[in-house]
Motif scaffolding. Structure first.
Motif, PDB file in Angstrom:
ATOM      1  N   ARG A  17       0.857  -0.511   0.529  1.00 25.85           N
ATOM      2  CA  ARG A  17      -0.120  -0.152   0.257  1.00 25.85           C
ATOM      3  C   ARG A  17       0.892   0.847  -0.016  1.00 25.85           C
ATOM      4  O   ARG A  17       2.057   1.659   0.796  1.00 25.85           O
ATOM      5  CB  ARG A  17      -0.816   0.355   1.396  1.00 25.85           C
ATOM      6  CG  ARG A  17      -2.132  -0.742   1.408  1.00 25.85           C
ATOM      7  CD  ARG A  17      -2.786  -0.827   2.657  1.00 25.85           C
ATOM      8  NE  ARG A  17      -3.881   0.260   2.323  1.00 25.85           N
ATOM      9  CZ  ARG A  17      -3.245   0.837   3.382  1.00 25.85           C
ATOM     10  NH1 ARG A  17      -1.912   0.583   4.594  1.00 25.85           N
ATOM     11  NH2 ARG A  17      -2.704   1.973   3.619  1.00 25.85           N
ATOM     12  N   ASP A  22      -3.221   5.648  -0.954  1.00 28.72           N
ATOM     13  CA  ASP A  22      -4.894   5.729  -0.676  1.00 28.72           C
ATOM     14  C   ASP A  22      -5.778   6.513  -0.791  1.00 28.72           C
ATOM     15  O   ASP A  22      -7.373   6.419  -1.089  1.00 28.72           O
ATOM     16  CB  ASP A  22      -4.247   5.907   1.077  1.00 28.72           C
ATOM     17  CG  ASP A  22      -3.919   5.036   1.648  1.00 28.72           C
ATOM     18  OD1 ASP A  22      -3.845   3.282   0.630  1.00 28.72           O
ATOM     19  OD2 ASP A  22      -2.995   4.914   2.458  1.00 28.72           O
ATOM     20  N   LEU A 113      -6.106   3.082   5.904  1.00 23.90           N
ATOM     21  CA  LEU A 113      -5.693   4.434   5.073  1.00 23.90           C
ATOM     22  C   LEU A 113      -5.048   5.812   5.760  1.00 23.90           C
ATOM     23  O   LEU A 113      -5.990   5.918   7.327  1.00 23.90           O
ATOM     24  CB  LEU A 113      -7.141   4.984   4.403  1.00 23.90           C
ATOM     25  CG  LEU A 113      -7.880   3.746   3.500  1.00 23.90           C
ATOM     26  CD1 LEU A 113      -9.151   4.408   3.654  1.00 23.90           C
ATOM     27  CD2 LEU A 113      -6.883   3.596   1.961  1.00 23.90           C
TER      28      LEU A 113
END
Length: 269
Positions: A17, A22, A113
């Motif tokens: 990620r 995000d 996130l």
């Protein structure tokens, strides 16, 4: 032989990620309702078209001769585009207040996130409606004699998008700050909105106003954005007016993002 873990079996792009990922995820989430209901963007044109259709002719008949350049539409339309951006992005915090009431915002906060990415993603979403509505206004005004510089229009849309990100971020920060008394959002928004609007010179020339009003207008960053839009649409792309407008828009965006990220980072619900 040991069974592979979930991390080992998923592709790297699914497990890794990033902050930008995000922000993109949040932005697309926020844009989805708009894309599913584009009528909301079109409905947002009612107010600027009313100003153009009713206030524009009055402006031409009263102060048309004193408008810089003498072309009322070249002076008035860029100001209306800034007004549309200001009105649209300054009310986006109301959407966040609704999410707080339904619990959607709280659920988003507990996700992995990054909170700063959540704010930037929300703010980035403001670019699309601003650009779409501005383009529609320009197209509507072309048959009425409005003839902007093509490159100036593109540069002006970028400037509006940057400015809209800043105002939208400040609107989100305000919503978080007054979440316990949501009526305060509209009180603060309306109290700040109209003085900024009048002191920007977007509706009437400030040159004919009293000296104290001109001094107050010099401290209003919105005035520099309005002046820059008029210069860009006139094709004066490399003027100092455009440079000052770009600085004002960039500072507004930077201030909004910093305040918004800090407010959201400290938010517990």
């Amino acid at each position: 032989m040991t069974a592979p873990t979930l991390t080992e079996t998923l592709p790297a792009r699914e497990t890794a990620r990033s902050w930008w990922g995000d922000a993109w995820l949040v932005m697309t989430r926020e844009l989805t309702p708009t894309l599913r209901d584009p009528f909301s963007v079109v409905f947002g044109l009612v107010q600027p078209l009313v100003f153009l259709g009713l206030f524009g002719p009055l402006l031409a008949g009263s102060v048309g001769a004193t408008v810089p350049g003498g072309d009322v539409w070249a002076w008035f339309v860029p100001g209306i585009l800034v007004m549309t951006t200001l009105f649209g992005t300054s009310t986006t915090g109301a959407n966040l207040l609704f999410e707080m009431q339904t619990g959607a915002h709280e659920r988003l906060l507990v996700t992995p996130l990054a909170r700063s990415a959540q704010l930037v993603g929300r703010a980035g979403k403001e670019m699309a409606p601003v650009v779409a509505q501005s383009l529609l206004v320009v197209l509507v005004m072309l048959p009425f004699g409005f003839a902007p510089h093509p490159l100036g229009v593109l540069a002006g849309l970028v400037l509006l998008a940057v400015f809209g990100v800043g105002v939208g971020s400040l609107s989100y920060a305000l919503a978080i700050a007054v979440r316990q008394q949501d009526w305060m959002f509209w009180a603060v928004q309306q109290t700040l909105l109209f003085p900024l609007l009048i002191l920007s010179g977007m509706l009437l020339p400030l040159e004919t106003g009293p000296r104290w009003m001109q001094v107050a207008a010099d401290a209003n960053p919105l005035r520099y954005v309005v002046d820059a839009e008029r210069a860009l649409f006139a094709g004066d792309l490399a003027s100092a007016t455009v440079a000052w407008g770009a600085v004002a828009a960039a500072l507004t965006a930077a201030l909004g993002l910093v305040v918004g990220v800090r407010t959201l980072s400290r938010s517990t619900r």
